[in-house]
Design a protein around this motif. Sequence first.
Motif, PDB file in Angstrom:
ATOM      1  N   ASP A 108      76.017  50.968  38.532  1.00 24.40           N
ATOM      2  CA  ASP A 108      75.705  49.777  39.307  1.00 24.40           C
ATOM      3  C   ASP A 108      74.450  49.974  40.160  1.00 24.40           C
ATOM      4  OD1 ASP A 108      76.739  51.451  41.234  1.00 24.40           O
ATOM      5  OD2 ASP A 108      78.458  50.199  41.715  1.00 24.40           O
ATOM      6  N   GLY A 109      73.691  50.984  39.843  1.00 18.11           N
ATOM      7  CA  GLY A 109      72.389  51.211  40.439  1.00 18.11           C
ATOM      8  C   GLY A 109      71.524  51.951  39.424  1.00 18.11           C
ATOM      9  N   TRP A 110      70.266  51.561  39.258  1.00 17.39           N
ATOM     10  CA  TRP A 110      69.384  52.165  38.254  1.00 17.39           C
ATOM     11  C   TRP A 110      70.105  52.192  36.910  1.00 17.39           C
ATOM     12  CZ3 TRP A 110      69.823  54.126  43.234  1.00 17.39           C
ATOM     13  CH2 TRP A 110      68.672  54.020  44.014  1.00 17.39           C
ATOM     14  N   PHE A 111      70.476  51.009  36.442  1.00 13.16           N
ATOM     15  CA  PHE A 111      71.470  50.903  35.390  1.00 13.16           C
ATOM     16  C   PHE A 111      70.951  50.450  34.029  1.00 13.16           C
ATOM     17  CE2 PHE A 111      71.444  47.020  38.022  1.00 13.16           C
ATOM     18  CZ  PHE A 111      71.055  46.079  37.091  1.00 13.16           C
ATOM     19  N   SER A 112      69.698  50.034  33.904  1.00 10.84           N
ATOM     20  CA  SER A 112      69.292  49.345  32.685  1.00 10.84           C
ATOM     21  C   SER A 112      69.387  50.234  31.442  1.00 10.84           C
ATOM     22  CB  SER A 112      67.876  48.787  32.828  1.00 10.84           C
ATOM     23  OG  SER A 112      66.932  49.824  33.019  1.00 10.84           O
ATOM     24  N   GLY A 113      68.990  51.504  31.554  1.00 11.12           N
ATOM     25  CA  GLY A 113      69.103  52.390  30.402  1.00 11.12           C
ATOM     26  C   GLY A 113      70.542  52.692  30.046  1.00 11.12           C
ATOM     27  N   HIS A 114      71.376  52.799  31.056  1.00 10.54           N
ATOM     28  CA  HIS A 114      72.779  53.153  30.869  1.00 10.54           C
ATOM     29  C   HIS A 114      73.586  51.978  30.331  1.00 10.54           C
ATOM     30  CE1 HIS A 114      75.988  56.091  31.950  1.00 10.54           C
ATOM     31  NE2 HIS A 114      76.746  55.018  32.070  1.00 10.54           N
ATOM     32  N   ASN A 115      73.416  50.821  30.935  1.00 13.47           N
ATOM     33  CA  ASN A 115      74.245  49.657  30.618  1.00 13.47           C
ATOM     34  C   ASN A 115      73.658  48.765  29.535  1.00 13.47           C
ATOM     35  OD1 ASN A 115      75.337  50.735  32.968  1.00 13.47           O
ATOM     36  ND2 ASN A 115      75.468  48.791  34.055  1.00 13.47           N
ATOM     37  N   HIS A 116      72.311  48.717  29.458  1.00 14.54           N
ATOM     38  CA  HIS A 116      71.661  47.719  28.606  1.00 14.54           C
ATOM     39  C   HIS A 116      70.872  48.352  27.465  1.00 14.54           C
ATOM     40  CE1 HIS A 116      71.427  45.277  32.628  1.00 14.54           C
ATOM     41  NE2 HIS A 116      72.647  45.360  32.152  1.00 14.54           N
ATOM     42  N   TYR A 117      70.896  49.692  27.354  1.00 12.11           N
ATOM     43  CA  TYR A 117      70.152  50.393  26.286  1.00 12.11           C
ATOM     44  C   TYR A 117      68.661  50.058  26.354  1.00 12.11           C
ATOM     45  CZ  TYR A 117      74.742  48.574  24.895  1.00 12.11           C
ATOM     46  OH  TYR A 117      76.014  48.094  24.912  1.00 12.11           O
ATOM     47  N   ASP A 118      68.158  49.974  27.559  1.00 14.25           N
ATOM     48  CA  ASP A 118      66.747  49.660  27.768  1.00 14.25           C
ATOM     49  C   ASP A 118      65.955  50.952  27.602  1.00 14.25           C
ATOM     50  OD1 ASP A 118      64.360  48.531  28.476  1.00 14.25           O
ATOM     51  OD2 ASP A 118      64.776  48.501  30.627  1.00 14.25           O
ATOM     52  N   TRP A 119      65.820  51.364  26.357  1.00 12.92           N
ATOM     53  CA  TRP A 119      65.232  52.671  26.051  1.00 12.92           C
ATOM     54  C   TRP A 119      63.804  52.522  25.548  1.00 12.92           C
ATOM     55  CZ3 TRP A 119      69.922  53.981  22.447  1.00 12.92           C
ATOM     56  CH2 TRP A 119      71.065  54.188  23.230  1.00 12.92           C
ATOM     57  N   GLY A 120      62.925  53.319  26.109  1.00 18.42           N
ATOM     58  CA  GLY A 120      61.592  53.432  25.562  1.00 18.42           C
ATOM     59  C   GLY A 120      61.572  54.548  24.534  1.00 18.42           C
ATOM     60  N   PRO A 121      60.383  55.031  24.181  1.00 12.70           N
ATOM     61  CA  PRO A 121      60.293  56.171  23.271  1.00 12.70           C
ATOM     62  C   PRO A 121      61.016  57.387  23.860  1.00 12.70           C
ATOM     63  CG  PRO A 121      58.169  55.092  23.526  1.00 12.70           C
ATOM     64  CD  PRO A 121      59.070  54.488  24.550  1.00 12.70           C
ATOM     65  N   GLN A 122      61.777  58.078  23.040  1.00 11.78           N
ATOM     66  CA  GLN A 122      62.587  59.210  23.482  1.00 11.78           C
ATOM     67  C   GLN A 122      62.000  60.507  22.923  1.00 11.78           C
ATOM     68  OE1 GLN A 122      65.292  58.855  25.467  1.00 11.78           O
ATOM     69  NE2 GLN A 122      66.499  57.080  24.870  1.00 11.78           N
ATOM     70  N   ASP A 123      61.598  61.388  23.815  1.00  9.47           N
ATOM     71  CA  ASP A 123      60.968  62.643  23.408  1.00  9.47           C
ATOM     72  C   ASP A 123      62.030  63.679  23.060  1.00  9.47           C
ATOM     73  OD1 ASP A 123      58.811  64.521  23.095  1.00  9.47           O
ATOM     74  OD2 ASP A 123      59.414  65.378  25.014  1.00  9.47           O
ATOM     75  N   TRP A 124      61.799  64.430  22.002  1.00 10.47           N
ATOM     76  CA  TRP A 124      62.765  65.458  21.586  1.00 10.47           C
ATOM     77  C   TRP A 124      62.251  66.879  21.789  1.00 10.47           C
ATOM     78  CZ3 TRP A 124      62.704  63.367  15.890  1.00 10.47           C
ATOM     79  CH2 TRP A 124      61.486  63.626  15.282  1.00 10.47           C
ATOM     80  N   SER A 125      61.168  67.042  22.554  1.00  9.60           N
ATOM     81  CA  SER A 125      60.536  68.361  22.684  1.00  9.60           C
ATOM     82  C   SER A 125      61.463  69.405  23.289  1.00  9.60           C
ATOM     83  CB  SER A 125      59.257  68.257  23.521  1.00  9.60           C
ATOM     84  OG  SER A 125      59.530  67.786  24.819  1.00  9.60           O
ATOM     85  N   SER A 126      62.353  69.007  24.208  1.00 11.05           N
ATOM     86  CA  SER A 126      63.248  69.996  24.814  1.00 11.05           C
ATOM     87  C   SER A 126      64.170  70.611  23.762  1.00 11.05           C
ATOM     88  CB  SER A 126      64.077  69.365  25.929  1.00 11.05           C
ATOM     89  OG  SER A 126      64.902  68.329  25.433  1.00 11.05           O
ATOM     90  N   TRP A 127      64.589  69.788  22.782  1.00 13.97           N
ATOM     91  CA  TRP A 127      65.459  70.320  21.725  1.00 13.97           C
ATOM     92  C   TRP A 127      64.683  71.248  20.802  1.00 13.97           C
ATOM     93  CZ3 TRP A 127      70.267  69.890  22.882  1.00 13.97           C
ATOM     94  CH2 TRP A 127      70.720  68.787  23.608  1.00 13.97           C
TER      95      TRP A 127
END
Length: 564
Positions: free
Chosen positions: A76-95
Motif C-alpha cells: 500500500d506504498g510504492w506499490f505499482s511494480g508489486h500490485n500492477h506489474y508496472d515493470w520496465g526492462p529487467q536486468d539479469w546481470s546479477s544472476w
Amino acid sequence: MKILNLFSKSLLVLAVVLLGSCEKHLTELNENPNVVDPSTANPNMLMPTVMTGAAMGYLELGYNDIAGVVQHTQKDGWFSGHNHYDWGPQDWSSWYNLLRNNDFLHQRAVESGFKFHQGVALTMKSFIFGLITDLWGDAPYTNAVKGGVSNDFLQPAYDSQEVIYKGIIEDLKAASALFASGDNTGYRTGYDVYYNGDMSKWQKLANSLLLRYYMRVSAKMPEVAKAGIEAIYTSGVYMKTPADDATMNYIGATAANSWPGAVAFQADPSEYRRRKPAQTLMDNLLSNNDPRLTVWFAPVYVRWVEDPTLDVAVDPFIRKNGVIQQGVVSLTDAKYLTEVKAGAKFTRHYNPDKFGRKLDTREYVGVPPGLIDPSSYNYNPTPGQVVENQHVSQLAEAYRGSSGGLLKARLISAAEVSFILAEAALKGWAVGTAETHYNAGIKNSLDTWGVGNKYEAYIAQKNVAFNKTLEQVLEQKWIASWTAATEAWFDYRRTGFPTMKAGPASPAPVLPLRFNYGDNEMNFNAKNADGAMGRLEVTPHSGQRGKNSPWSRPWIVQGTGKPW
C-alpha cells in the motif's frame, strides 16, 4: 684493450644480475597478498558467494514483486511494480555474475578432483539458469559466462528455452551421480551454507530440482517428463520431509545479510509496514481455518464494528477497550504494537445504513489485488505511502526481524516435491497415489511453519480434503509457496491454477507471463536479443511493448492454451 674487454664483460654480468634481481623484486611487488591466485583458489572459498547470492536473490523475488503477481501480498506504498506489474526492462546481470563465480568454482573443482564441489557447481548452475529462463525466456546459455575476446563471448547467442531446460536436466543428472559417490574429499566444514557437506541431502536436492524441471516441461516434452519423474520416484532419493529442504539462514548483522525489510536497519520501518497480505490468499486461509494464518499475518490493529445504533456514519475516533479515545483517529505502529501486547483491544464503529456501504469487519483483513489506491482500502483514516493502515492486517511480527526462526531463504522444499508427485499421479504416471502425496505436501508445509499438530483438523476441512482435482493440488501448492512465490507463478503460467484475476489498475486484465529483457541486452547484444524477442509470441495483451512484454508467450507456454 684486454682490460677494457674485461671491464665490459664485468658490467654485462653485473647488469644481468641486477636485472634478474630487479625482475624478481618487481614480480614480488606485483603479487597482491590480498587476492587469491586463480590457479590455486580453494573451491570451498567460492561456494558461499554463489550459494548465498542465489538464495537471497530467489527469496527477494518470491517475497517481493512476484508475491504480488501470485497475490500472496500487496503493497500500500510504492506499490505499482508489486500490485500492477508496472515493470520496465529487467536486468539479469546479477544472476550472470553468480554464474561466472560458479563457473570458476566448477573449473577449480575439476582441476582439484573434488567430486562434491563439482556436484554443487552443477546444481547451482542448473538452479540459476533455470531461474533465468523461467523468468525471461530464451537466454545466453551455451556460450554464457565464457572468457575471451570474440564476439561470440562478448555478445553471446541466445539458446532456446528447450535447449536450456534439456541442459539443466543433464547437469542435474550428472550432479546427482557425483553426490551418489559419497566422496566429499576436500570439503571444509562451514562453507556449505545449505547442508554443511551432507552429500545425501545434496543428492536429494539435485533430484528434487529434476522433479521441478521435468514437471515444468511436462506440456512440451511429456514423455521425457514422465520417464524422468518415474525414475526419480523409483529411486526414492528426493526430499520427503522439511529436514531435507534447501534453506539458507540469514546472518542478521547488516541490512545486506538480513531478512528483507528488517526493521533494525530502518529509521522508519515502512518497508515492513507497506507489505500487506493479499485478499486472495487471506480469504482462502480464513475460509479453511488454515493454521498458517496466524504464523504469517497479524490481526488488524483496529477492527471495524457494525453498529446500526450509531447516530453518525462513522466513529470520529478509535475506541480502546470500548471507550472512545477523544481526538485520536489513529496511533503509530509502535504505539499500537505496545498497546496490543499489553492486552488492549481497539475498535471503531460505523453504521452501514448511514455510511452507505459495508466494510471488512474481520479480525484478519487482506488488500484486494491491483487497487488504484490500496492505502485507502477499508476506509483507512491515514492513507499514503508511509503510515500503516490500521484496518488491514500486516505481516506477523516475526517478519520485522533480521534473522533466525522462520526467516530463511528456501530454494525448494519437501512440500513442493510432494505436490509435484501428486500432480504426476493425477496424470496417471507410476509414482504412487495422488492423495498420499497431496496429504504429504500439506503435512510438510504445516510442519515447515510450526503448526504440524493442526494437520488432522485442517485436512478434515471440506475444501481441503482431497477431491482428486489438479486445481486443488495447485491451490495447496500455491499456499505452501509462501515467500517462494516464483514457483507458484510458473505453475500458474503452465496450468492456470489457482484461478486469479488482475486488479483494476493492472495494464492488462490478466496476469503477466515473463520479465522484459533488460536495457543492457538491448544496447550491447541487440542482434541476439532481437532474435530472442522474435521467438516470443505476441498476445492480445502484449500492448505497446510488442514482443518484449510481460504478456508475450515464451516457448514454455506456446501452444498450451495456458494460463489464459
